[in-house]
Write a protein that holds these residues in place. Structure first.
Motif, PDB file in Angstrom:
ATOM      1  N   PRO A  16      29.418  24.988   3.157  1.00  0.00           N
ATOM      2  CA  PRO A  16      30.743  25.618   3.256  1.00  0.00           C
ATOM      3  C   PRO A  16      30.689  27.138   3.146  1.00  0.00           C
ATOM      4  O   PRO A  16      31.438  27.839   3.821  1.00  0.00           O
ATOM      5  CB  PRO A  16      31.528  25.013   2.096  1.00  0.00           C
ATOM      6  CG  PRO A  16      30.835  23.745   1.784  1.00  0.00           C
ATOM      7  CD  PRO A  16      29.382  23.982   2.101  1.00  0.00           C
ATOM      8  N   THR A  19      29.746  28.378   6.495  1.00  0.00           N
ATOM      9  CA  THR A  19      30.843  28.213   7.444  1.00  0.00           C
ATOM     10  C   THR A  19      31.921  29.262   7.212  1.00  0.00           C
ATOM     11  O   THR A  19      32.469  29.816   8.169  1.00  0.00           O
ATOM     12  CB  THR A  19      31.437  26.796   7.355  1.00  0.00           C
ATOM     13  OG1 THR A  19      30.393  25.839   7.592  1.00  0.00           O
ATOM     14  CG2 THR A  19      32.542  26.592   8.369  1.00  0.00           C
ATOM     15  N   CYS A  36      40.638  27.620  16.585  1.00  0.00           N
ATOM     16  CA  CYS A  36      39.399  26.998  16.105  1.00  0.00           C
ATOM     17  C   CYS A  36      38.443  26.637  17.234  1.00  0.00           C
ATOM     18  O   CYS A  36      37.234  26.737  17.068  1.00  0.00           O
ATOM     19  CB  CYS A  36      39.718  25.776  15.242  1.00  0.00           C
ATOM     20  SG  CYS A  36      40.218  26.246  13.576  1.00  0.00           S
ATOM     21  N   SER A  49      35.488  21.197  14.301  1.00  0.00           N
ATOM     22  CA  SER A  49      35.719  20.425  13.073  1.00  0.00           C
ATOM     23  C   SER A  49      35.270  21.143  11.803  1.00  0.00           C
ATOM     24  O   SER A  49      35.947  21.059  10.773  1.00  0.00           O
ATOM     25  CB  SER A  49      35.056  19.054  13.168  1.00  0.00           C
ATOM     26  OG  SER A  49      33.687  19.192  13.471  1.00  0.00           O
ATOM     27  N   ARG A  50      34.151  21.870  11.843  1.00  0.00           N
ATOM     28  CA  ARG A  50      33.709  22.594  10.638  1.00  0.00           C
ATOM     29  C   ARG A  50      34.725  23.642  10.216  1.00  0.00           C
ATOM     30  O   ARG A  50      35.056  23.774   9.034  1.00  0.00           O
ATOM     31  CB  ARG A  50      32.379  23.288  10.895  1.00  0.00           C
ATOM     32  CG  ARG A  50      31.192  22.454  10.620  1.00  0.00           C
ATOM     33  CD  ARG A  50      29.961  23.339  10.608  1.00  0.00           C
ATOM     34  NE  ARG A  50      28.971  22.731  11.482  1.00  0.00           N
ATOM     35  CZ  ARG A  50      27.919  23.343  11.941  1.00  0.00           C
ATOM     36  NH1 ARG A  50      27.702  24.605  11.655  1.00  0.00           N
ATOM     37  NH2 ARG A  50      27.064  22.726  12.710  1.00  0.00           N
ATOM     38  N   GLN A  52      37.901  23.758  11.032  1.00  0.00           N
ATOM     39  CA  GLN A  52      39.133  23.080  10.636  1.00  0.00           C
ATOM     40  C   GLN A  52      39.016  22.528   9.223  1.00  0.00           C
ATOM     41  O   GLN A  52      39.964  22.595   8.442  1.00  0.00           O
ATOM     42  CB  GLN A  52      39.472  21.972  11.628  1.00  0.00           C
ATOM     43  CG  GLN A  52      39.885  22.508  12.981  1.00  0.00           C
ATOM     44  CD  GLN A  52      39.967  21.433  14.047  1.00  0.00           C
ATOM     45  OE1 GLN A  52      39.368  20.373  13.931  1.00  0.00           O
ATOM     46  NE2 GLN A  52      40.713  21.727  15.104  1.00  0.00           N
ATOM     47  N   GLN A  53      37.854  21.986   8.895  1.00  0.00           N
ATOM     48  CA  GLN A  53      37.616  21.462   7.541  1.00  0.00           C
ATOM     49  C   GLN A  53      37.759  22.577   6.508  1.00  0.00           C
ATOM     50  O   GLN A  53      38.394  22.397   5.483  1.00  0.00           O
ATOM     51  CB  GLN A  53      36.214  20.842   7.468  1.00  0.00           C
ATOM     52  CG  GLN A  53      35.749  20.465   6.077  1.00  0.00           C
ATOM     53  CD  GLN A  53      36.409  19.221   5.543  1.00  0.00           C
ATOM     54  OE1 GLN A  53      36.992  18.452   6.285  1.00  0.00           O
ATOM     55  NE2 GLN A  53      36.333  19.026   4.250  1.00  0.00           N
ATOM     56  N   ILE A  54      37.158  23.720   6.788  1.00  0.00           N
ATOM     57  CA  ILE A  54      37.246  24.851   5.855  1.00  0.00           C
ATOM     58  C   ILE A  54      38.696  25.281   5.678  1.00  0.00           C
ATOM     59  O   ILE A  54      39.167  25.499   4.566  1.00  0.00           O
ATOM     60  CB  ILE A  54      36.372  26.034   6.335  1.00  0.00           C
ATOM     61  CG1 ILE A  54      34.900  25.719   6.128  1.00  0.00           C
ATOM     62  CG2 ILE A  54      36.744  27.338   5.664  1.00  0.00           C
ATOM     63  CD1 ILE A  54      34.466  25.587   4.679  1.00  0.00           C
ATOM     64  N   ALA A  56      41.530  23.615   6.344  1.00  0.00           N
ATOM     65  CA  ALA A  56      42.469  22.588   5.871  1.00  0.00           C
ATOM     66  C   ALA A  56      42.181  22.087   4.467  1.00  0.00           C
ATOM     67  O   ALA A  56      43.112  21.816   3.715  1.00  0.00           O
ATOM     68  CB  ALA A  56      42.463  21.406   6.832  1.00  0.00           C
ATOM     69  N   ARG A  57      40.910  21.976   4.121  1.00  0.00           N
ATOM     70  CA  ARG A  57      40.598  21.316   2.858  1.00  0.00           C
ATOM     71  C   ARG A  57      39.769  22.154   1.903  1.00  0.00           C
ATOM     72  O   ARG A  57      40.156  22.362   0.759  1.00  0.00           O
ATOM     73  CB  ARG A  57      39.859  20.013   3.136  1.00  0.00           C
ATOM     74  CG  ARG A  57      40.701  19.035   3.884  1.00  0.00           C
ATOM     75  CD  ARG A  57      39.998  17.693   3.985  1.00  0.00           C
ATOM     76  NE  ARG A  57      40.728  16.852   4.920  1.00  0.00           N
ATOM     77  CZ  ARG A  57      40.233  16.373   6.039  1.00  0.00           C
ATOM     78  NH1 ARG A  57      38.997  16.616   6.360  1.00  0.00           N
ATOM     79  NH2 ARG A  57      40.966  15.626   6.830  1.00  0.00           N
ATOM     80  N   ALA A  58      38.637  22.602   2.368  1.00  0.00           N
ATOM     81  CA  ALA A  58      37.680  23.243   1.465  1.00  0.00           C
ATOM     82  C   ALA A  58      38.190  24.549   0.883  1.00  0.00           C
ATOM     83  O   ALA A  58      38.087  24.777  -0.317  1.00  0.00           O
ATOM     84  CB  ALA A  58      36.352  23.463   2.180  1.00  0.00           C
TER      85      ALA A  58
END
Length: 71
Positions: A16, A19, A36, A49-50, A52-54, A56-58
Motif C-alpha cells: 500500500p 501504491t 483511476c 483496482s489497486r 481504487q482500493q487505496i 476506497a478502503r486503505a
C-alpha cells in the motif's frame, strides 16, 4: 515526494505504501484526464483496482488508525 513520505507511516505493509507513492506521482502527471483508469495505465498497472482500493478502503482506514489529517 513529500506527501508520500508524510502518509507512508500510516500503512503497515509495503505494497500500500508503494501504491500511495505511485498514486501521488500519477496525479501530477500531465494526462488529458485523471481517473483511476488513466492513472493506472500511466503507471503500467493492468487495471485500476489497486488505486481504487487505496482510495476506497486503505487510505481512510490508515488516516483513522494513525490519526493523520486528510491532505
Amino acid at each position: 515526494m513529500e506527501i508520500a513520505v508524510t502518509v507512508a507511516p500510516a500503512f503497515a505493509r509495503s505494497e500500500p505504501r508503494r501504491t500511495v507513492e505511485q498514486f501521488v506521482q500519477s496525479i501530477v502527471m500531465d494526462l488529458p484526464t485523471a481517473n483511476c483508469w488513466t492513472l493506472a495505465e500511466a503507471l503500467g498497472h493492468p487495471a485500476p483496482s489497486r488505486l481504487q482500493q487505496i482510495l476506497a478502503r486503505a487510505a481512510p482506514q490508515a488516516f483513522h488508525r494513525k490519526r493523520l489529517s486528510p491532505i
